[in-house]
Write an enzyme that holds these catalytic residues in place. Structure first.
Site, PDB file in Angstrom:
ATOM      1  N   ARG A  15       0.797  -1.229   0.000  1.00 12.97           N
ATOM      2  CA  ARG A  15       0.000   0.000   0.000  1.00 12.97           C
ATOM      3  C   ARG A  15       0.832   1.283   0.000  1.00 12.97           C
ATOM      4  O   ARG A  15       0.294   2.364  -0.199  1.00 12.97           O
ATOM      5  CB  ARG A  15      -0.968  -0.008   1.195  1.00 12.97           C
ATOM      6  CG  ARG A  15      -2.183  -0.892   0.930  1.00 12.97           C
ATOM      7  CD  ARG A  15      -3.211  -0.707   1.999  1.00 12.97           C
ATOM      8  NE  ARG A  15      -2.896  -1.458   3.207  1.00 12.97           N
ATOM      9  CZ  ARG A  15      -3.306  -1.113   4.423  1.00 12.97           C
ATOM     10  NH1 ARG A  15      -4.021  -0.018   4.602  1.00 12.97           N
ATOM     11  NH2 ARG A  15      -2.992  -1.869   5.467  1.00 12.97           N
ATOM     12  N   TYR A 103       7.618  -5.114  15.481  1.00  8.09           N
ATOM     13  CA  TYR A 103       7.397  -4.963  14.034  1.00  8.09           C
ATOM     14  C   TYR A 103       8.182  -3.761  13.530  1.00  8.09           C
ATOM     15  O   TYR A 103       8.146  -2.686  14.138  1.00  8.09           O
ATOM     16  CB  TYR A 103       5.923  -4.686  13.724  1.00  8.09           C
ATOM     17  CG  TYR A 103       4.964  -5.821  13.954  1.00  8.09           C
ATOM     18  CD1 TYR A 103       5.394  -7.114  14.199  1.00  8.09           C
ATOM     19  CD2 TYR A 103       3.584  -5.580  13.888  1.00  8.09           C
ATOM     20  CE1 TYR A 103       4.488  -8.140  14.392  1.00  8.09           C
ATOM     21  CE2 TYR A 103       2.675  -6.601  14.081  1.00  8.09           C
ATOM     22  CZ  TYR A 103       3.125  -7.880  14.339  1.00  8.09           C
ATOM     23  OH  TYR A 103       2.223  -8.873  14.521  1.00  8.09           O
ATOM     24  N   GLY A 140      -6.030  -8.729  15.650  1.00  8.59           N
ATOM     25  CA  GLY A 140      -6.233  -9.976  16.381  1.00  8.59           C
ATOM     26  C   GLY A 140      -6.825  -9.656  17.751  1.00  8.59           C
ATOM     27  O   GLY A 140      -6.473  -8.640  18.359  1.00  8.59           O
ATOM     28  N   LYS A 333      28.591  25.833   6.509  1.00 10.91           N
ATOM     29  CA  LYS A 333      28.764  24.406   6.273  1.00 10.91           C
ATOM     30  C   LYS A 333      30.164  23.987   6.688  1.00 10.91           C
ATOM     31  O   LYS A 333      31.131  24.680   6.338  1.00 10.91           O
ATOM     32  CB  LYS A 333      28.559  24.098   4.784  1.00 10.91           C
ATOM     33  CG  LYS A 333      28.683  22.627   4.463  1.00 10.91           C
ATOM     34  CD  LYS A 333      29.315  22.354   3.100  1.00 10.91           C
ATOM     35  CE  LYS A 333      30.815  22.547   3.130  1.00 10.91           C
ATOM     36  NZ  LYS A 333      31.517  22.022   1.947  1.00 10.91           N
TER      37      LYS A 333
END
Ligand code: UD1
Ligand code: MG
Length: 441
Positions: A15, A103, A140, A333
């Site tokens: 998905r 997970y 579940g 930087k």
């Protein structure tokens, strides 16, 4: 007791509609997988085993980039969560201690929750993390008998009565590693989905006389990411929590909803953050600093008392000592700016060292790149760089030196010297007036 993490990350994430494996999509600058690893890392695990399948090489690279100790096992076919855990269990053969299954697409499980599970594990053989779902949907269901967990029923296989249960399985499960291994090896794929369900281990454990219980957490912790919309929801949830945590730690956020943090941002107390500031990865800001509106910071360090912005950009390697001021439209930087130095307007300082108390005039640029290589600029202490100075690197300016406005510095300036490198001014008497008259008539 030693602990192993098993992180399931083999799924494709259809998905997401992406070439990137789902667990490598990012929230707050870190892949979902890293969020899961970070929550587990709070337990100081002895082993971290990641079960990878889709995009396994990329998953492995990301996991190892975060932690050298991560081990990756391959699940070539995704036959179910029980099958996935069985692959990890083989790698953990002989491991003495608890294993916790997480997970890779569930980034918000809190460390305290995992600690509560480990504590419950000392009393029970298997501990499942559950939550009361506002909308239980296809989760579940946890079927309880008093304080004991009897079994987990997957939605597809659940009866009407079981579907009415709102206590749901988060997927996080803890058991002693060898017990978990034995239980998953007994799981079959005889169910509505034809998958090896990890959740079946509860029924199996109970039939063997082992005990199982549930630790509950807030539903928000169990949020899994399956689509771009959920990724955006996850980002919102992360930012809300990070803003709240910053304020709880003594940071002022003038407009919290407009400030964006990364997973590793650290801000010290009594620092003030004005609206519309972005902290990309790798930023630390010490106490009593001010980050003014519309600034973007990444991979940098701002010390105590620093004032940054408005509209400043600090890029990786910007290392600012105490009381440094960086003003509007300044980019820094890979540069060290020492105590009390000021870079207040419209400048680029890259690959440089700026000494303490030095003042960099407006529009100064370190010309650090020759098209092939980067070169370094070193500026000493108490230097005054005149506006619009071009510092053609590599170049060094000694302490208490000065550059005249508009100078192009191409070679070193000794301590205490003034560098002037520009065309001498000449005034042409009456020329402008004559010119105007000609143009206007
Ligand atoms: C699972 C649980 C369900 C729980 C829900 C919570 C089972 C059988 N069901 O269902 O009880 O309420 O999570 O979100 O465990 N994975 C692999 N290899 C596989 C299968 C899955 O690595 O072979 C990974 C997936 O990439 C994912 C996780 O395991 O990260 C969970 O798998 P998923 O298919 O989402 O399980 P659910 O059906 O949601
Ligand atoms: Mg799922």
């Amino acid at each position: 007791m030693s602990v192993a993490l098993i992180i399931l990350a083999a799924g494709k994430g259809t998905r997401m509609k992406s070439d990137l494996p789902k667990v490598l999509h990012s929230i707050a600058g870190a892949p979902l997988l890293i969020h899961a690893m970070k929550s587990g890392a709070s337990l100081e695990p002895d082993r971290t085993v990641i079960v990878a399948g889709h995009g396994a090489q990329a998953v492995e690279a990301a996991a190892k980039d975060w932690s050298d100790d991560a081990e990756v096992v391959l699940q070539t076919e995704q036959l179910g969560t029980g099958h996935a855990v069985a692959q990890a269990a083989a790698a953990l053969d002989g491991f003495e201690g608890d294993a916790i299954v997480l997970y890779g697409d569930t980034p918000f499980i809190q460390p305290e929750t995992l600690e509560a599970m480990l504590a419950a594990r000392t009393e029970h053989d298997v501990v499942v993390l559950g939550f009361n779902a506002a909308d239980p949907g296809k989760y579940g269901r946890l079927i309880m008998n008093g304080g004991a967990l009897e079994k987990i029923v997957e939605f597809k296989d659940a009866s009407g009565e079981e579907r009415a249960v709102t206590l749901c399985n988060s997927g996080v499960i803890c058991a002693k590693s060898d017990v978990l291994s034995e239980l998953v090896s007994a799981v079959s794929d005889d169910n509505a989905a034809g998958e090896y369900y990890l959740t079946d281990i509860i029924g199996i454990a109970r039939s063997k006389g082992l005990s199982a219980t549930v630790v509950e957490c807030a539903e928000a912790e169990t949020m899994g990411i399956n689509s771009r919309a959920e990724l955006a929801d996850g980002e919102v949830a992360f930012q809300a929590r990070a803003r709240r945590a910053a304020m709880d730690n003594g940071v002022t956020l003038q407009a919290p909803d407009t400030v964006y943090f990364s997973h590793d941002t650290y801000i010290g107390s009594d620092t003030i953050i004005e609206p519309n500031v972005v902290f990309a990865v790798g930023v630390t800001v010490e106490n009593n600093a001010t980050i003014r509106a519309f600034s973007h910071l990444e991979g940098c360090h701002v010390s105590r008392g620093g004032v940054i912005g408005p509209y400043a950009r600090l890029r990786p390697g910007a290392e600012l000592a105490e009381d440094v001021k960086v003003g509007n439209f300044v980019e820094i930087k890979n540069a060290v700016i020492d105590t009390g130095a000021k870079v207040n307007h419209l400048s680029y300082i890259g690959d440089a060292h700026v000494g303490a108390r030095t003042n960099i005039g407006a529009g100064t640029i370190t010309c650090n790149y020759d098209g092939v290589f980067k070169h370094h600029t070193t500026i000493g202490e108490d230097v005054f760089i005149g506006s619009n100075t071009m510092l053609v690197a590599p170049v060094k300016l000694g302490r208490e030196s000065m550059t005249a406005t508009g100078t192009i510095v191409t070679h070193d300036v000794p301590d205490g010297d003034l560098a002037v490198g520009r065309v001498r001014q000449e005034n042409k008497t009456g020329f402008a007036r004559r010119m105007f008259e000609k143009l206007k008539n």
